[in-house]
Design a protein around this motif. Structure first.
Motif, mmCIF file in Angstrom:
data_model
loop_
_atom_site.group_PDB
_atom_site.id
_atom_site.type_symbol
_atom_site.label_atom_id
_atom_site.label_comp_id
_atom_site.label_asym_id
_atom_site.label_seq_id
_atom_site.Cartn_x
_atom_site.Cartn_y
_atom_site.Cartn_z
ATOM 1 N N UNK A 287 5.972 -1.172 -6.149
ATOM 2 C CA UNK A 287 5.045 -0.498 -5.249
ATOM 3 C C UNK A 287 3.782 -1.329 -5.026
ATOM 4 N N UNK A 288 3.241 -1.884 -6.105
ATOM 5 C CA UNK A 288 2.038 -2.710 -5.969
ATOM 6 C C UNK A 288 2.304 -3.958 -5.133
ATOM 7 N N UNK A 289 3.497 -4.551 -5.286
ATOM 8 C CA UNK A 289 3.848 -5.710 -4.466
ATOM 9 C C UNK A 289 3.937 -5.328 -2.992
ATOM 10 N N UNK A 290 4.562 -4.180 -2.701
ATOM 11 C CA UNK A 290 4.682 -3.729 -1.309
ATOM 12 C C UNK A 290 3.312 -3.411 -0.731
ATOM 13 N N UNK A 291 2.457 -2.774 -1.516
ATOM 14 C CA UNK A 291 1.104 -2.448 -1.026
ATOM 15 C C UNK A 291 0.335 -3.724 -0.746
ATOM 16 N N UNK A 292 0.471 -4.709 -1.617
ATOM 17 C CA UNK A 292 -0.211 -5.986 -1.399
ATOM 18 C C UNK A 292 0.310 -6.665 -0.144
ATOM 19 N N UNK A 293 1.622 -6.607 0.072
ATOM 20 C CA UNK A 293 2.217 -7.218 1.266
ATOM 21 C C UNK A 293 1.756 -6.494 2.528
#
Length: 116
Positions: A85-91
């Motif tokens: 989730x954090x990776x997707x939010x960062x992307x």
């Protein structure tokens, strides 16, 4: 006369000790009514109860172990989901307005009508 008071007090004390040890205390506990065979029978039932409780404890320990394993697996899954989730939010936070529109509308620039 004083000598008789002391002798009477000692005699009274001895009688009280005998009465308590022989009559009153055994009646309160009920030990004089039981025989050794009663004690053996009671001991046997307690041993059976103890074995059944030991088996129940073993079963509960197995359940605790399996639940602990499930809990650790769930913690790993939650950690992986949070990381994803954090990776997707960062992307997504790095997208421009047009890219955000494409992402949320599921809009693709390639035409799919002419593909086989």
């Amino acid at each position: 006369m004083n000598k008789w008071k002391v002798i009477f007090a000692i005699f009274f004390f001895v009688v009280l000790v005998v009465v308590f040890t022989q009559v009153i205390i055994p009646l309160e506990d009920g030990y004089e009514l039981r025989t050794p065979s009663d004690w053996k029978e009671k001991n046997g039932t307690l041993l059976k109860k103890n074995k059944s409780l030991d088996l129940e404890i073993a079963d509960l320990e197995k359940q605790v172990d399996s639940l602990t394993n499930l809990l650790s697996k769930n913690k790993i899954t939650i950690t992986q989901l949070k990381t994803s989730l954090n990776e997707k939010i960062t992307t997504i936070s790095g997208y421009s307005d047009a890219e955000l529109f494409q992402y949320f509308a599921r809009f693709k620039t390639d035409s799919t009508a002419y593909k086989n």
